[in-house]
Design a protein around this motif. Structure first.
Motif, PDB file in Angstrom:
ATOM      1  N   GLU A 182       7.742  -2.842   5.653  1.00 50.23           N
ATOM      2  CA  GLU A 182       8.396  -1.589   6.041  1.00 50.23           C
ATOM      3  C   GLU A 182       8.883  -0.817   4.821  1.00 50.23           C
ATOM      4  O   GLU A 182       8.768   0.412   4.766  1.00 50.23           O
ATOM      5  CB  GLU A 182       9.562  -1.875   6.976  1.00 50.23           C
ATOM      6  CG  GLU A 182       9.136  -2.376   8.342  1.00 50.23           C
ATOM      7  CD  GLU A 182      10.335  -2.720   9.195  1.00 50.23           C
ATOM      8  OE1 GLU A 182      11.072  -1.782   9.568  1.00 50.23           O
ATOM      9  OE2 GLU A 182      10.532  -3.912   9.481  1.00 50.23           O
ATOM     10  N   ASN A 217       7.583  -0.959   1.842  1.00 51.99           N
ATOM     11  CA  ASN A 217       6.376  -0.440   1.198  1.00 51.99           C
ATOM     12  C   ASN A 217       5.874   0.806   1.923  1.00 51.99           C
ATOM     13  O   ASN A 217       5.443   1.775   1.283  1.00 51.99           O
ATOM     14  CB  ASN A 217       5.300  -1.521   1.167  1.00 51.99           C
ATOM     15  CG  ASN A 217       4.152  -1.151   0.262  1.00 51.99           C
ATOM     16  OD1 ASN A 217       4.328  -1.034  -0.940  1.00 51.99           O
ATOM     17  ND2 ASN A 217       2.976  -0.951   0.841  1.00 51.99           N
ATOM     18  N   ALA A 218       5.939   0.816   3.243  1.00 48.99           N
ATOM     19  CA  ALA A 218       5.507   1.985   4.015  1.00 48.99           C
ATOM     20  C   ALA A 218       6.369   3.197   3.673  1.00 48.99           C
ATOM     21  O   ALA A 218       5.857   4.318   3.575  1.00 48.99           O
ATOM     22  CB  ALA A 218       5.562   1.683   5.508  1.00 48.99           C
ATOM     23  N   GLU A 264       4.897   6.625   2.028  1.00 48.92           N
ATOM     24  CA  GLU A 264       5.138   7.919   2.664  1.00 48.92           C
ATOM     25  C   GLU A 264       5.827   8.882   1.694  1.00 48.92           C
ATOM     26  O   GLU A 264       5.473  10.059   1.623  1.00 48.92           O
ATOM     27  CB  GLU A 264       5.988   7.745   3.926  1.00 48.92           C
ATOM     28  CG  GLU A 264       6.224   9.025   4.678  1.00 48.92           C
ATOM     29  CD  GLU A 264       4.948   9.687   5.198  1.00 48.92           C
ATOM     30  OE1 GLU A 264       4.968  10.922   5.390  1.00 48.92           O
ATOM     31  OE2 GLU A 264       3.941   8.988   5.413  1.00 48.92           O
TER      32      GLU A 264
END
Length: 68
Positions: free
Chosen positions: A53, A55-56, A60
């Motif tokens: 999460e 890393n996401a 983004e």
């Protein structure tokens, strides 16, 4: 060369090798803190329960920085 999964401290499972550890740090409480540099300043992206999460959030933020 094949990417190798990494294991985090206190984790029972391997973490994906695509995690960018330059911008993600595991805290002593087991959570993951994400940040990045933008225009010479450190931008905090938040604290997440998993490295995936975090890393996401970094991906983004980089996407928004590069594509406005």
């Amino acid at each position: 060369m094949r990417p190798r999964p990494m294991t985090g401290e206190g984790l029972a499972h391997a973490l994906p090798s695509c995690i960018n550890w330059r911008w993600i740090h595991q805290r002593t409480d087991g959570l993951f803190q994400a940040h990045m540099r933008r225009n010479g300043r450190d931008l905090e992206l938040g604290v997440f329960p998993s490295a995936v999460e975090a890393n996401a959030a970094v991906v983004e933020a980089l996407r928004l920085q590069n594509h406005g």
